[in-house]
Design an enzyme around this catalytic site. Structure first.
Site, PDB file in Angstrom:
ATOM      1  N   HIS A  91       0.612  -3.633   1.721  1.00  0.00           N
ATOM      2  CA  HIS A  91      -0.551  -2.746   1.584  1.00  0.00           C
ATOM      3  C   HIS A  91      -1.416  -2.950   2.821  1.00  0.00           C
ATOM      4  O   HIS A  91      -1.433  -4.041   3.407  1.00  0.00           O
ATOM      5  CB  HIS A  91      -1.304  -3.174   0.317  1.00  0.00           C
ATOM      6  CG  HIS A  91      -2.422  -2.288  -0.096  1.00  0.00           C
ATOM      7  ND1 HIS A  91      -3.630  -2.261   0.562  1.00  0.00           N
ATOM      8  CD2 HIS A  91      -2.524  -1.409  -1.115  1.00  0.00           C
ATOM      9  CE1 HIS A  91      -4.431  -1.397  -0.050  1.00  0.00           C
ATOM     10  NE2 HIS A  91      -3.793  -0.870  -1.068  1.00  0.00           N
ATOM     11  N   LYS A 114      -7.435  -4.305 -11.519  1.00  0.00           N
ATOM     12  CA  LYS A 114      -6.065  -3.971 -11.897  1.00  0.00           C
ATOM     13  C   LYS A 114      -5.637  -4.748 -13.147  1.00  0.00           C
ATOM     14  O   LYS A 114      -4.488  -4.647 -13.597  1.00  0.00           O
ATOM     15  CB  LYS A 114      -5.102  -4.289 -10.756  1.00  0.00           C
ATOM     16  CG  LYS A 114      -5.363  -3.447  -9.500  1.00  0.00           C
ATOM     17  CD  LYS A 114      -4.307  -3.714  -8.433  1.00  0.00           C
ATOM     18  CE  LYS A 114      -4.769  -3.304  -7.049  1.00  0.00           C
ATOM     19  NZ  LYS A 114      -4.992  -1.875  -6.902  1.00  0.00           N
ATOM     20  N   CYS A 172      -1.344   3.534   0.641  1.00  0.00           N
ATOM     21  CA  CYS A 172      -1.911   2.552   1.582  1.00  0.00           C
ATOM     22  C   CYS A 172      -0.838   1.691   2.250  1.00  0.00           C
ATOM     23  O   CYS A 172      -1.106   0.559   2.627  1.00  0.00           O
ATOM     24  CB  CYS A 172      -2.930   1.644   0.901  1.00  0.00           C
ATOM     25  SG  CYS A 172      -4.409   2.524   0.388  1.00  0.00           S
ATOM     26  N   ASP A 197      -0.468 -12.382  -2.085  1.00  0.00           N
ATOM     27  CA  ASP A 197      -1.224 -11.230  -2.573  1.00  0.00           C
ATOM     28  C   ASP A 197      -0.696 -10.905  -3.969  1.00  0.00           C
ATOM     29  O   ASP A 197       0.353 -10.284  -4.104  1.00  0.00           O
ATOM     30  CB  ASP A 197      -1.030 -10.051  -1.614  1.00  0.00           C
ATOM     31  CG  ASP A 197      -1.595  -8.737  -2.157  1.00  0.00           C
ATOM     32  OD1 ASP A 197      -1.450  -7.710  -1.480  1.00  0.00           O
ATOM     33  OD2 ASP A 197      -2.161  -8.751  -3.271  1.00  0.00           O
ATOM     34  N   GLN A 213      -0.776  -6.879  -7.561  1.00  0.00           N
ATOM     35  CA  GLN A 213       0.094  -6.142  -8.491  1.00  0.00           C
ATOM     36  C   GLN A 213       0.835  -7.080  -9.437  1.00  0.00           C
ATOM     37  O   GLN A 213       1.323  -6.649 -10.466  1.00  0.00           O
ATOM     38  CB  GLN A 213       1.122  -5.306  -7.705  1.00  0.00           C
ATOM     39  CG  GLN A 213       0.527  -4.207  -6.863  1.00  0.00           C
ATOM     40  CD  GLN A 213      -0.178  -3.151  -7.704  1.00  0.00           C
ATOM     41  OE1 GLN A 213       0.099  -2.971  -8.883  1.00  0.00           O
ATOM     42  NE2 GLN A 213      -1.128  -2.454  -7.083  1.00  0.00           N
TER      43      GLN A 213
END
Lengths: 407, 115
Positions: free
Chosen positions: A120, A225, A366, A199, A202
Site C-alpha cells: 500500500h 478496519k 492505493c 503492516d 489487513q
C-alpha cells in the site's frame, strides 16, 4: 461455536437502513469496517460523562479519562500479547505509525530497506522519502498477481547481501488478500541482522496476531478496519527499538521538562504521543478490540473464508472474470479482487451499488506502483466481515452474473 | 496475460471512430454486395468490417459520462437487466451521434449567419 450473524448484525445500526427498499450490502471492509453500538456507546460515554484530557488534569473528569486511557492501552497490549503496556503507541492510523518509524529511524547511508512490490502507498512512500533523504536504498521482492506468493527466494537473496537493515511488509495484501509467511520472513530478517516492521492493517481484524510470534520489531494496524473509530491506529514496538527512535512529532506530553535549549523526553510510549489525544477514539478503539475478542478471531476467520469460498466458486464459473492473487479462497483471507474483461471496474462498482445496494471498492487500492508494474487495469475488490451473510454473497454473485450476461 | 484494453481519447472517438461507424452503417448494403464479389472486393469488405469492429470497440471503451451511464443503467437494471444492458452498451454511441448532430446543426447555423 459458530458465528451468530443475525445477532451480530443487530449491533450495527447502519445495517438497518433501507436504501430505496433494499438493505445495504457492505462489502468494503478492507477500507473500513462498520461500527457496533458498543464502540459508539463507549465513545459517547467519554463525551457525556468525562470529556477532559488525561494526566494533566487532577479533577474528577481528568482522573476518569486517565484511567480509561491507560486501560485502553492495556486492552491493546493484551490483544496483541505484547509484554508491556509501554510498547503500545497510539497513533492516528497505520500510515502515521509507519511514518513515525520512518522519520525517526537512524540507519547508515547505503543500507537497504526491503519491501514487497505490492505494498500500500502508506508502506511504500515513507520509505521512498526516507531513502531519498538519507541515502538509503529501497529494494523490493515480488508478489505476483497470479497464484500464491512465490517471492521468498528473492526475499532471502536480498537478505543474504548483508545490507538489508529493515524489512517492512504487509501481513495480508489489501489488494489480493494473500498472507505472507511472516514467521519465516521475520526469522530470516533477524538472522541477517535486519529489523522487521509488520503492516498488520489487513491482518489484525481477520487473523490472530501475536507480536511475540512472529516476534516482529514493529507492528502497525488501524482500528477503523477492526470495528473501531476512524482516526485511530496503534504501533507496537519492542522496547529497545522504541527507545532508539528519535520522536519526529514533539510537544505537550512528549517531555517531562524543558527549557529554551533542551528537554527531557518522557518515557515510552508518551514521548511519541504529542498533544491532546483522541480520547474518545482511544476508548472506542479498546471497545472495538474487546468486541472482536468476544466474537472470537477463529470464528471471524472461518466465517469470512466460507463466504469467500462461495463467491470465488461462483465467480470462477464466469469466463470473463479474472481473480487477482491465489485462486484458492482460503489463501485470500476476507478479500477477493477481480477484473471483468470488457467492463471498467469503476462502472461495475457503480452498477452494483445502484442496482442492488451492494457496496464494493474499485480502482488500484492505493497500490499504484504494483498495478503499473504488472500492467493491470483497476480491479473490483470485495472484502468481507462478520456481519456479511450468505444471502448477501448470493445477491452479489447473482447481480454479477446478470451484469456480465447483459452488459 | 491480457487484462483488457485501456480507455481511448474522446477526440479520436469523435473524429474517427464515430464517423467511420456511421458511414459504414449507411454503406452496409453496398458492402454486403462487395462481399459476394471476387477475392479483391471481398478482402476490401473484410478490412472495412474489421475497421467497423475496432471503431465500435473504441466507442465502447471511451469514458463518456460514465457516472450518468451507470446511474441510469443501475436503476433500469431493477426493472429489466436486458434493457439496462442494452442502454449501457448503446449509451456511448447515442451520445456521440447526438454530438455529431449538434455539431452539424451549429455549423449549419454558423454558415447561415455568415452567408
Amino acid at each position: 461455536m459458530g458465528l451468530n450473524v443475525a445477532r451480530i448484525r443487530e449491533d450495527f445500526p447502519c445495517l438497518c437502513q433501507d436504501g430505496a427498499g433494499r438493505a445495504p450490502v457492505y462489502l468494503d471492509n478492507a477500507c473500513m469496517t462498520l461500527k457496533p453500538t458498543q464502540v459508539l456507546d463507549a465513545m459517547m460515554e467519554y463525551y457525556t460523562k468525562h470529556p477532559s484530557c488525561h494526566k494533566r488534569a487532577m479533577h474528577r473528569f481528568g482522573v476518569m479519562t486517565t484511567k480509561k486511557y491507560a486501560r485502553a492501552r492495556s486492552v491493546v497490549k493484551e490483544y496483541l500479547n505484547a509484554p508491556k503496556d509501554s510498547e503500545v503507541v497510539f497513533t492516528r492510523n497505520t500510515t502515521e505509525s509507519i511514518n513515525l518509524v520512518a522519520n525517526s529511524l537512524d540507519l547508515a547511508e547505503g543500507s537497504i530497506v526491503l519491501i514487497s512490490d505490492a505494498e500500500h502507498n502508506s508502506n511504500l512512500l515513507p520509505w521512498v522519502f526516507l531513502c531519498q533523504r538519507s541515502g538509503l536504498l529501497l529494494r523490493t521482492f515480488p508478489v505476483r498477481p497470479d497464484g500464491p506468493f512465490e517471492g521468498l527466494q528473492e526475499y532471502r537473496e536480498w537478505l543474504e547481501t548483508g545490507k538489508v537493515k529493515l524489512v517492512s511488509t504487509f501481513h495480508t495484501s489489501n489488494v489480493t488478500g494473500v498472507t505472507l509467511p511472516i514467521r519465516e520472513m521475520v526469522s530470516l530478517a533477524h538472522h541477517h541482522g535486519a529489523m522487521f516492521f509488520l503492516d498488520a492493517a489487513q491482518g489484525l481484524p481477520h487473523q490472530p496476531i501475536d507480536v511475540r510470534a512472529p516476534d516482529a520489531d514493529f507492528v502497525a494496524f488501524s482500528f477503523h478496519k477492526a470495528f473501531g473509530p476512524t482516526g485511530m491506529g496503534a504501533l507496537y514496538g519492542k522496547t529497545r527499538r522504541l527507545v532508539e527512535l528519535r520522536p519526529f512529532l514533539v510537544g505537550g506530553d512528549t517531555i517531562e521538562d524543558a527549557d529554551y535549549g533542551s528537554c527531557t523526553l518522557s518515557p515510552i510510549p508518551e514521548r511519541f504521543e504529542a498533544g491532546l489525544q483522541n480520547y474518545a477514539g482511544v476508548i472506542g478503539s479498546a471497545a472495538a478490540l474487546e468486541y472482536l475478542a468476544n466474537v472470537g478471531i477463529a470464528n471471524v476467520e472461518r466465517h469470512e473464508r466460507e463466504l469467500n469460498e462461495f463467491i470465488t466458486e461462483e465467480l470462477a464459473k464466469l469466463p470473463k472474470v479474472r481473480i487477482l492473487g491465489p485462486p484458492d479462497a482460503a489463501s485470500r483471507s476476507s478479500i477477493l479482487s477481480f477484473i471483468v474483461e470488457g467492463l471498467d471496474s469503476g462502472e461495475l462498482s457503480i452498477l452494483l451499488d445502484k442496482s442492488a445496494n451492494v457496496m464494493t471498492r474499485s480502482g488500484v487500492h492505493c497500490c499504484h506502483a504494483w498495478f503499473h508494474k504488472y500492467d493491470l487495469p483497476p480491479s473490483l475488490r470485495v472484502s468481507l466481515s462478520i456481519y456479511n451473510t450468505l444471502d448477501e454473497a448470493e445477491l452479489l454473485v447473482r447481480t454479477l452474473h446478470s451484469i456480465v450476461k447483459h452488459f | 496475460m491480457d487484462w483488457g484494453p485501456r480507455p481511448v481519447s474522446l477526440y479520436r472517438v469523435f473524429t474517427r471512430a464515430t464517423p467511420y461507424v456511421l458511414l459504414f452503417i449507411m454503406a452496409y448494403p453496398m458492402l454486403a454486395l462487395l462481399g459476394r464479389m471476387g477475392p479483391p472486393a471481398r478482402l476490401l469488405a473484410e478490412r472495412l468490417n474489421e475497421g467497423f469492429r475496432k471503431s465500435m470497440e473504441m466507442i465502447e471503451r471511451s469514458q463518456i459520462l460514465p457516472k450518468q451511464k451507470c446511474l441510469i443503467s443501475g436503476r433500469l437494471f431493477v426493472l429489466s437487466p436486458p434493457l439496462a444492458g442494452l442502454f449501457f452498451r448503446a449509451f456511448n454511441l447515442v451520445v456521440l451521434v447526438l454530438m455529431w448532430v449538434a455539431t452539424a446543426a451549429v455549423a449549419g447555423l454558423a454558415c447561415t449567419l455568415v452567408l
